[in-house]
Scaffold this motif. Sequence first.
Motif, PDB file in Angstrom:
ATOM      1  N   MET A 132       0.823  -1.191   0.000  1.00  0.00           N
ATOM      2  CA  MET A 132       0.000   0.000   0.000  1.00  0.00           C
ATOM      3  C   MET A 132       0.871   1.261   0.000  1.00  0.00           C
ATOM      4  N   VAL A 133       1.923   1.234   0.816  1.00  0.00           N
ATOM      5  CA  VAL A 133       2.795   2.409   0.888  1.00  0.00           C
ATOM      6  C   VAL A 133       3.470   2.639  -0.453  1.00  0.00           C
ATOM      7  N   VAL A 134       3.972   1.566  -1.053  1.00  0.00           N
ATOM      8  CA  VAL A 134       4.648   1.693  -2.350  1.00  0.00           C
ATOM      9  C   VAL A 134       3.666   2.161  -3.419  1.00  0.00           C
ATOM     10  N   LEU A 135       2.481   1.580  -3.433  1.00  0.00           N
ATOM     11  CA  LEU A 135       1.471   1.952  -4.429  1.00  0.00           C
ATOM     12  C   LEU A 135       1.088   3.424  -4.302  1.00  0.00           C
ATOM     13  N   PHE A 136       0.776   3.864  -3.091  1.00  0.00           N
ATOM     14  CA  PHE A 136       0.362   5.254  -2.903  1.00  0.00           C
ATOM     15  C   PHE A 136       1.521   6.220  -3.133  1.00  0.00           C
ATOM     16  N   SER A 137       2.739   5.805  -2.807  1.00  0.00           N
ATOM     17  CA  SER A 137       3.908   6.651  -3.070  1.00  0.00           C
ATOM     18  C   SER A 137       4.136   6.788  -4.570  1.00  0.00           C
ATOM     19  N   ALA A 138       3.981   5.686  -5.294  1.00  0.00           N
ATOM     20  CA  ALA A 138       4.121   5.742  -6.753  1.00  0.00           C
ATOM     21  C   ALA A 138       3.042   6.627  -7.356  1.00  0.00           C
ATOM     22  N   MET A 139       1.832   6.515  -6.839  1.00  0.00           N
ATOM     23  CA  MET A 139       0.751   7.383  -7.334  1.00  0.00           C
ATOM     24  C   MET A 139       1.079   8.850  -7.053  1.00  0.00           C
ATOM     25  N   ALA A 140       1.666   9.131  -5.893  1.00  0.00           N
ATOM     26  CA  ALA A 140       2.014  10.513  -5.554  1.00  0.00           C
ATOM     27  C   ALA A 140       3.054  11.069  -6.515  1.00  0.00           C
ATOM     28  N   VAL A 141       3.990  10.227  -6.917  1.00  0.00           N
ATOM     29  CA  VAL A 141       5.037  10.676  -7.849  1.00  0.00           C
ATOM     30  C   VAL A 141       4.462  10.869  -9.252  1.00  0.00           C
ATOM     31  N   LEU A 142       3.539  10.007  -9.634  1.00  0.00           N
ATOM     32  CA  LEU A 142       3.001  10.026 -10.997  1.00  0.00           C
ATOM     33  C   LEU A 142       1.803  10.960 -11.181  1.00  0.00           C
ATOM     34  N   LEU A 143       1.406  11.650 -10.133  1.00  0.00           N
ATOM     35  CA  LEU A 143       0.280  12.577 -10.257  1.00  0.00           C
ATOM     36  C   LEU A 143       0.594  13.678 -11.267  1.00  0.00           C
ATOM     37  N   PRO A 144      -0.433  14.248 -11.863  1.00  0.00           N
ATOM     38  CA  PRO A 144      -0.194  15.346 -12.813  1.00  0.00           C
ATOM     39  C   PRO A 144       0.556  16.506 -12.139  1.00  0.00           C
ATOM     40  N   GLU A 145       1.232  17.294 -12.950  1.00  0.00           N
ATOM     41  CA  GLU A 145       2.067  18.382 -12.439  1.00  0.00           C
ATOM     42  C   GLU A 145       1.287  19.452 -11.689  1.00  0.00           C
ATOM     43  N   ASN A 146      -0.002  19.560 -11.953  1.00  0.00           N
ATOM     44  CA  ASN A 146      -0.781  20.601 -11.278  1.00  0.00           C
ATOM     45  C   ASN A 146      -1.123  20.247  -9.829  1.00  0.00           C
ATOM     46  N   TRP A 147      -0.792  19.031  -9.383  1.00  0.00           N
ATOM     47  CA  TRP A 147      -0.987  18.643  -7.984  1.00  0.00           C
ATOM     48  C   TRP A 147       0.154  19.235  -7.165  1.00  0.00           C
ATOM     49  N   GLN A 148      -0.153  19.750  -6.020  1.00  0.00           N
ATOM     50  CA  GLN A 148       0.856  20.401  -5.187  1.00  0.00           C
ATOM     51  C   GLN A 148       1.589  19.382  -4.308  1.00  0.00           C
ATOM     52  N   LEU A 149       2.669  19.857  -3.680  1.00  0.00           N
ATOM     53  CA  LEU A 149       3.471  18.992  -2.820  1.00  0.00           C
ATOM     54  C   LEU A 149       2.648  18.435  -1.662  1.00  0.00           C
ATOM     55  N   ASN A 150       1.804  19.267  -1.046  1.00  0.00           N
ATOM     56  CA  ASN A 150       1.005  18.764   0.083  1.00  0.00           C
ATOM     57  C   ASN A 150       0.021  17.675  -0.362  1.00  0.00           C
ATOM     58  N   ASP A 151      -0.467  17.729  -1.593  1.00  0.00           N
ATOM     59  CA  ASP A 151      -1.329  16.661  -2.118  1.00  0.00           C
ATOM     60  C   ASP A 151      -0.544  15.356  -2.233  1.00  0.00           C
ATOM     61  N   ARG A 152       0.689  15.452  -2.680  1.00  0.00           N
ATOM     62  CA  ARG A 152       1.539  14.276  -2.833  1.00  0.00           C
ATOM     63  C   ARG A 152       1.903  13.684  -1.465  1.00  0.00           C
ATOM     64  N   ILE A 153       2.171  14.555  -0.516  1.00  0.00           N
ATOM     65  CA  ILE A 153       2.478  14.091   0.839  1.00  0.00           C
ATOM     66  C   ILE A 153       1.263  13.390   1.440  1.00  0.00           C
ATOM     67  N   MET A 154       0.088  13.959   1.268  1.00  0.00           N
ATOM     68  CA  MET A 154      -1.139  13.337   1.799  1.00  0.00           C
ATOM     69  C   MET A 154      -1.432  11.999   1.108  1.00  0.00           C
ATOM     70  N   MET A 155      -1.106  11.888  -0.171  1.00  0.00           N
ATOM     71  CA  MET A 155      -1.301  10.619  -0.878  1.00  0.00           C
ATOM     72  C   MET A 155      -0.398   9.549  -0.260  1.00  0.00           C
ATOM     73  N   THR A 156       0.852   9.895  -0.004  1.00  0.00           N
ATOM     74  CA  THR A 156       1.778   8.944   0.622  1.00  0.00           C
ATOM     75  C   THR A 156       1.330   8.615   2.044  1.00  0.00           C
ATOM     76  N   ALA A 157       0.895   9.631   2.797  1.00  0.00           N
ATOM     77  CA  ALA A 157       0.415   9.416   4.169  1.00  0.00           C
ATOM     78  C   ALA A 157      -0.813   8.503   4.173  1.00  0.00           C
ATOM     79  N   SER A 158      -1.652   8.633   3.165  1.00  0.00           N
ATOM     80  CA  SER A 158      -2.824   7.747   3.061  1.00  0.00           C
ATOM     81  C   SER A 158      -2.383   6.295   2.886  1.00  0.00           C
ATOM     82  N   GLY A 159      -1.349   6.079   2.097  1.00  0.00           N
ATOM     83  CA  GLY A 159      -0.814   4.723   1.929  1.00  0.00           C
ATOM     84  C   GLY A 159      -0.292   4.161   3.235  1.00  0.00           C
TER      85      GLY A 159
END
Length: 119
Positions: free
Chosen positions: A1-28
């Motif tokens: 789950m952590v790897v999957l959500f971390s990969a999703m955070a990295v692959l998110l579109p460029e218009n997503w902010q850093l806090n969105d990516r951090i929250m995606m990883t935290a969700s994992g």
Amino acid sequence: MVVLFSAMAVLLPENWQLNDRIMMTASGVLFAGVGLMLARPKVSADAEGVTVVNFVRRRRLAWAEIVRVNFRQGDPWATLDLADGTSLAAVGIQSGVGKDQAIADARALRDLVEHHAQA
């Protein structure tokens, strides 16, 4: 789950902010923690007694502390009646995993409790 959500955070579109990516990883991390907590329950017996591991707590019981094993129809899991008048849920023996297996496990534990009570 952590790897999957971390990969999703990295692959998110460029218009997503850093806090969105951090929250995606935290969700994992959160989902993985909950999954591990739900997979944790077990009941194991040895010559000295029983170890009951529930969602967040682990308890070791001597055979003399266990009076009875209950697993009535409709109960989500087995309960142990203890010598001090309390009861302890044994979530590791639950019908959600398989009713026939749970009944067999509860009977086996009950037989062990009765055997050690006579000894």
